[in-house]
Write a protein that holds these residues in place. Structure first.
Motif, PDB file in Angstrom:
ATOM      1  N   LEU A 139       0.831  -1.543  -0.292  1.00  0.00           N
ATOM      2  CA  LEU A 139      -0.078  -0.316   0.003  1.00  0.00           C
ATOM      3  C   LEU A 139       0.905   1.449   0.098  1.00  0.00           C
ATOM      4  N   PHE A 140       0.468   2.479  -0.386  1.00  0.00           N
ATOM      5  CA  PHE A 140       1.020   3.702  -0.417  1.00  0.00           C
ATOM      6  C   PHE A 140       0.062   4.440   0.484  1.00  0.00           C
ATOM      7  N   PRO A 141       0.680   5.675  -0.015  1.00  0.00           N
ATOM      8  CA  PRO A 141       0.318   6.966   0.375  1.00  0.00           C
ATOM      9  C   PRO A 141      -1.199   7.352  -0.261  1.00  0.00           C
ATOM     10  N   GLN A 142      -1.680   7.706   0.307  1.00  0.00           N
ATOM     11  CA  GLN A 142      -2.853   8.265  -0.915  1.00  0.00           C
ATOM     12  C   GLN A 142      -2.973  10.073  -1.259  1.00  0.00           C
ATOM     13  N   PRO A 143      -2.340   9.986  -2.342  1.00  0.00           N
ATOM     14  CA  PRO A 143      -1.733  11.453  -2.845  1.00  0.00           C
ATOM     15  C   PRO A 143      -3.098  12.602  -2.453  1.00  0.00           C
ATOM     16  N   VAL A 144      -2.170  13.721  -1.890  1.00  0.00           N
ATOM     17  CA  VAL A 144      -3.221  14.325  -1.717  1.00  0.00           C
ATOM     18  C   VAL A 144      -4.064  15.155  -3.027  1.00  0.00           C
ATOM     19  N   ALA A 145      -3.462  15.506  -3.648  1.00  0.00           N
ATOM     20  CA  ALA A 145      -3.823  16.288  -4.758  1.00  0.00           C
ATOM     21  C   ALA A 145      -3.535  15.375  -6.338  1.00  0.00           C
ATOM     22  N   GLN A 146      -4.636  15.432  -7.217  1.00  0.00           N
ATOM     23  CA  GLN A 146      -4.146  15.354  -8.530  1.00  0.00           C
ATOM     24  C   GLN A 146      -4.120  15.984  -9.193  1.00  0.00           C
ATOM     25  N   ARG A 147      -3.580  16.531 -10.568  1.00  0.00           N
ATOM     26  CA  ARG A 147      -3.794  17.261 -11.393  1.00  0.00           C
ATOM     27  C   ARG A 147      -3.388  16.490 -12.449  1.00  0.00           C
ATOM     28  N   THR A 148      -4.266  16.457 -13.953  1.00  0.00           N
ATOM     29  CA  THR A 148      -4.726  16.468 -15.179  1.00  0.00           C
ATOM     30  C   THR A 148      -4.058  17.873 -15.855  1.00  0.00           C
ATOM     31  N   ALA A 149      -3.034  17.146 -17.247  1.00  0.00           N
ATOM     32  CA  ALA A 149      -3.247  17.970 -18.364  1.00  0.00           C
ATOM     33  C   ALA A 149      -3.072  17.243 -19.654  1.00  0.00           C
ATOM     34  N   PHE A 150      -3.894  17.930 -20.031  1.00  0.00           N
ATOM     35  CA  PHE A 150      -3.774  17.581 -22.157  1.00  0.00           C
ATOM     36  C   PHE A 150      -3.207  18.022 -22.777  1.00  0.00           C
ATOM     37  N   ILE A 151      -2.017  17.734 -23.491  1.00  0.00           N
ATOM     38  CA  ILE A 151      -1.414  18.250 -24.249  1.00  0.00           C
ATOM     39  C   ILE A 151      -0.379  18.036 -25.784  1.00  0.00           C
ATOM     40  N   LYS A 152      -1.221  18.923 -26.278  1.00  0.00           N
ATOM     41  CA  LYS A 152      -0.505  18.752 -28.211  1.00  0.00           C
ATOM     42  C   LYS A 152       0.404  19.197 -28.373  1.00  0.00           C
ATOM     43  N   LEU A 153       1.291  17.917 -28.865  1.00  0.00           N
ATOM     44  CA  LEU A 153       2.793  18.237 -29.636  1.00  0.00           C
ATOM     45  C   LEU A 153       2.479  18.365 -31.219  1.00  0.00           C
ATOM     46  N   ALA A 154       4.143  18.453 -32.148  1.00  0.00           N
ATOM     47  CA  ALA A 154       3.935  18.146 -33.033  1.00  0.00           C
ATOM     48  C   ALA A 154       4.002  16.978 -33.816  1.00  0.00           C
ATOM     49  N   THR A 155       5.486  16.300 -32.980  1.00  0.00           N
ATOM     50  CA  THR A 155       5.642  14.512 -33.111  1.00  0.00           C
ATOM     51  C   THR A 155       5.752  13.466 -32.609  1.00  0.00           C
ATOM     52  N   ILE A 156       6.156  13.069 -32.954  1.00  0.00           N
ATOM     53  CA  ILE A 156       6.342  11.873 -31.438  1.00  0.00           C
ATOM     54  C   ILE A 156       7.880  11.958 -30.689  1.00  0.00           C
ATOM     55  N   GLU A 157       8.818  12.623 -31.651  1.00  0.00           N
ATOM     56  CA  GLU A 157       9.857  13.007 -30.766  1.00  0.00           C
ATOM     57  C   GLU A 157       9.891  14.248 -29.543  1.00  0.00           C
ATOM     58  N   ASN A 158       8.962  15.066 -30.052  1.00  0.00           N
ATOM     59  CA  ASN A 158       8.175  15.545 -28.824  1.00  0.00           C
ATOM     60  C   ASN A 158       7.194  14.890 -27.706  1.00  0.00           C
ATOM     61  N   VAL A 159       7.190  14.285 -27.754  1.00  0.00           N
ATOM     62  CA  VAL A 159       6.627  13.396 -26.587  1.00  0.00           C
ATOM     63  C   VAL A 159       7.474  12.895 -26.116  1.00  0.00           C
ATOM     64  N   LEU A 160       8.933  11.832 -26.544  1.00  0.00           N
ATOM     65  CA  LEU A 160       9.562  11.895 -25.272  1.00  0.00           C
ATOM     66  C   LEU A 160      10.411  13.004 -25.193  1.00  0.00           C
ATOM     67  N   ALA A 161      10.352  14.097 -25.696  1.00  0.00           N
ATOM     68  CA  ALA A 161      11.469  15.439 -24.714  1.00  0.00           C
ATOM     69  C   ALA A 161      10.174  15.449 -23.798  1.00  0.00           C
ATOM     70  N   LEU A 162       9.335  15.939 -24.268  1.00  0.00           N
ATOM     71  CA  LEU A 162       7.746  15.974 -23.111  1.00  0.00           C
ATOM     72  C   LEU A 162       8.005  15.013 -21.311  1.00  0.00           C
ATOM     73  N   LEU A 163       8.732  13.754 -22.373  1.00  0.00           N
ATOM     74  CA  LEU A 163       8.279  13.200 -20.590  1.00  0.00           C
ATOM     75  C   LEU A 163       9.624  13.061 -20.288  1.00  0.00           C
ATOM     76  N   ASN A 164      10.914  13.338 -20.604  1.00  0.00           N
ATOM     77  CA  ASN A 164      12.040  13.203 -19.931  1.00  0.00           C
ATOM     78  C   ASN A 164      11.802  14.223 -19.115  1.00  0.00           C
ATOM     79  N   ARG A 165      10.574  15.726 -19.448  1.00  0.00           N
ATOM     80  CA  ARG A 165      11.192  16.630 -18.145  1.00  0.00           C
ATOM     81  C   ARG A 165      10.306  16.250 -17.846  1.00  0.00           C
TER      82      ARG A 165
END
Lengths: 488, 488
Positions: free
Chosen positions: A227-253
């Protein structure tokens, strides 16, 4: 393989079957039914396989499971363990020989213990995943395994298939959430490995051998889970990117900027997104779909241990900087729980709905090293177009784990029989591309029946031989879930 | 078991040994030496076992390892894989039959690949753990496995023993840090399971079977390991508490307050702390030792992805509230790297030094569910005092993982031969207490030779039989690291 009509017209099993009587003495006659009287146990979730069974038996305890297995072993009768029967690869459906007995685990549904100081919960195999999550939440904790079929799949099935889902990025697969197991062996002995230990180097790792073995080595009857502590807050974002390479760059960030607070990073490729807009015009999407197939969309979730404000600031900082640096084109951050749920609905519900309306797809559950995802998408699309001009690819998935659900649909000018006819060739093409990039042809759904005959093409003879040796060592008479995972 | 003097007077091996010549043709004559000429390969780290070997061979590549193993398999000669030879349980030292060949992996020391988008590093087995850490840091990443012998132990040995260490709480054991393996089987075949996949449900989990198998199923020659973002800030606190129950209360608050930022939570019990003050009066300790044996001390570390200030504030908030609520008595928070290093030195160096000066201890590497730690400490101390009045217990360890290093020392009125004489009885007593509480007699060091004969007392016959069946399936001729982990 028989079909539903054939199964329905097959003659009823003999109700004075001495095997059924013997099983009834163990579990009570009310909990043994002839296979023909339990059709829901014989047809798989995707309705591709209709099997037959001599009986379906529903023991109420581990001791009863063990006694049933001993009885079946004595008769030399194959055993098919079954939980929620939601396998996507036919892993819990009996074959059509009619010889097997299905053992349903659904009456083993107790929470045996919650240990808050140890951050563990011990549950029986037949408990629905949702109820494990609920029991954790009632204790003020999080059990983070989360997947589409969580209302009906059981934790035993999740364990047998090492289920993944949407929070693997942060919390790992079912394997990583498990400290101990209780297993009934093919001889009907009970291995009590229900240890709540985070460190135990006292011998071979039997636990991880049973996890993911798809019921072919024994029957998991209970587990001690982290088991794990429950998160206090959750936030969701939806992001548009030009290419799949940019998806990996975003993942790294995102990995760098959020660390362990990054709990989901889900990709929707441009064509899959556009299909939702086309097929489900009443859904309000965050962005209008664009004709460029290269467009990619990411659903990103952070789970924060501090505060709503801290989560919001972190999200704005990371997403804002991605836009400033040209990694992302645009983004929306959900302001409310309702907005967040709508974004998750797009990922968890609308994608599947839109494809269902479009017609039949050939699904693939694949993984590659994350770094290989752009290459995989490009070369597979090119190879598909060369061989099957006009097919459409709808890909989405857990890109933070290197796992894509890669669905191939008919060319618009054709009807769906086109892909059905070419299913085997399409699968082989996709799986060859995946294998060439060091990937897996079954990332999270398992092998079951539907990929069993594919494995020999994508694993080395040595690896298959090692698996066969283990199977033979732990199930010498080959009675456990025959025909699944490994060839005969 | 022979002793060092006997080994030194044994006759030199015949240098025209045809086996050595055959091995020399594979790896080059310079990399094959008769056992007698490689004494460092024959005596274990704790100097309790002195073995003999026909030869020590140092292949330079996986292909050479495989060829050596094929040669040895053809001769029917047992194989002892060896990395840094730092096993604390005699796991890498040959027996005294003189029949085995030691295969040193130390020349397999390359970093094969770093994949930043996949957050993985692929290294060969002979690379020292420290160098794996260094390679990760050079790439801007963290490889979090960290333990006392990290300068000399190799990653292959860490994998073979599923090593733990001080950051398991956050990042898991070596098992949890590993995505793929390359293994040479006892037949000298190479299993290439070097997959950089976070999800792969395409068959039995061979990887986790080899991890922790202590060289008894095959030789791990390379691994693909997970990398993590480097923390931006680390902060260390040292906290004094009245009782062990308060330690668990603090652990709960820390898990809740820090989440994944909590990277170490190490316990030092009162008597162990007092011994440091007594034996090492020149060390400046954070607090004066107190006569109350119930006092407990915790070294707590947080690793923050945001900033020094954020880490500091979080630490002050959680520790401050623990003091306000009466959970902790007092605390110091390190203001500088030097202060933090001094606290870690107390944990990693001074504890062992003080016990070494005091005299011989009987060590135990045990784990129980975290919730059982108070019970374990109380009942074991009581049972020891009843049976061996006056013995002193110095316990410390990774309490956040339920793992204690539990050392029993002579009564002050006796010399150290007292505990040496009673070693077997003391071990049996401690291990019985651990087992009664659902614990493990080997939490992180493995079984090796020194606990091999203990296992049958603490595992069920079924579990031992399952392990034996796996051993026989994967090493049918029993040539891999004989006499370790399992009895013959």
């Amino acid at each position: 393989m028989s079909n539903i009509a054939e199964a329905a017209t097959a003659s009823h099993a003999d109700h004075s079957d001495p095997l059924l009587e013997a099983l009834g003495r163990i579990v009570g006659a009310a909990h043994v039914v002839a296979g023909i009287d339990a059709p829901e146990a014989l047809t798989d979730y995707r309705r591709r396989y209709v099997g037959r069974a001599r009986a379906v038996v529903r023991p109420a305890s581990t001791a009863e499971v063990a006694e049933v297995v001993r009885e079946l072993a004595a008769w030399g009768i194959p055993v098919v363990p079954q939980g929620g029967h939601t396998s996507l690869v036919g892993g819990a459906t009996p074959d059509d020989s009619g010889e097997a007995v299905v053992i349903s685990l659904k009456r083993l549904d107790r929470v045996r213990a919650v240990d808050l100081d140890n951050d563990t919960i011990t549950v029986e195999a037949g408990l629905a995943l949702r109820k494990v999550q609920d029991a954790a939440r009632d204790a003020g904790r999080l059990f983070p395994l989360s997947l589409g079929s969580e209302d009906s799949s059981t934790i035993g099935g999740n364990l047998a298939t090492n289920a993944g889902g949407v929070q693997v990025l942060r919390y790992g697969n079912t394997r990583d959430l498990t400290l101990g197991l209780e297993v009934v062996t093919p001889e009907g002995e009970i291995w009590n490995g229900l240890r709540g230990l985070r460190k135990d180097n006292s011998g071979y790792d039997l636990r991880d051998l049973y996890i993911g073995s798809e019921g072919t080595l024994g029957i998991i009857t209970a587990a001690t889970l982290r088991l794990f502590p429950q998160p206090v807050a959750q936030r969701t974002a939806f992001i548009k990117l030009a290419t799949i390479e940019n998806v990996l760059a975003l993942l790294n960030r995102a990995r760098e900027g959020f660390g362990a607070a990054l709990t989901a990073f889900e990709l929707i490729t441009g064509p899959a997104y556009a299909l939702v807009e086309h097929q489900l015009p009443d859904e309000r999407l965050p962005f209008a779909a664009e004709p460029k197939a290269e467009r990619s969309y990411v659903l990103l979730e952070v789970s924060d241990g501090e505060s709503e404000q801290h989560a919001q600031e972190a999200l704005e900082r990371v997403v804002g900087s991605a836009i400033e640096n040209g990694i992302a084109i645009d983004a929306v951050i959900a302001d409310s729980l309702a907005q967040s749920q709508a974004l998750w609905r797009l990922r968890q519900v609308n994608l599947a709905q839109s494809q269902l309306r479009d017609g039949r797809v050939i699904p693939h559950d694949i993984s590659v090293p994350i770094s290989q995802i752009p290459q995989l998408l490009r070369t597979t699309e090119a190879a598909l177009q060369q061989r099957f001009p006009g097919v459409r690819v709808f890909a989405h998935g857990h890109v933070g784990d290197g796992n894509l659900h890669y669905h191939v649909a008919r060319p618009l000018a054709q009807d769906e029989s086109h892909v059905a006819e070419h299913e085997n060739d399409i699968r082989a093409l996709v799986h060859r591309q995946v294998t060439a990039l060091g990937g897996s042809i079954s990332a999270e759904h398992g092998v079951g029946r539907s990929k069993r005959d594919d494995l020999p093409h994508y694993k080395t003879p040595l690896e298959l031989a090692l698996m066969q040796r283990i199977k033979h060592a732990l199930d010498p008479h080959g009675i456990m879930n025959p025909g699944k995972l490994l060839q005969g």
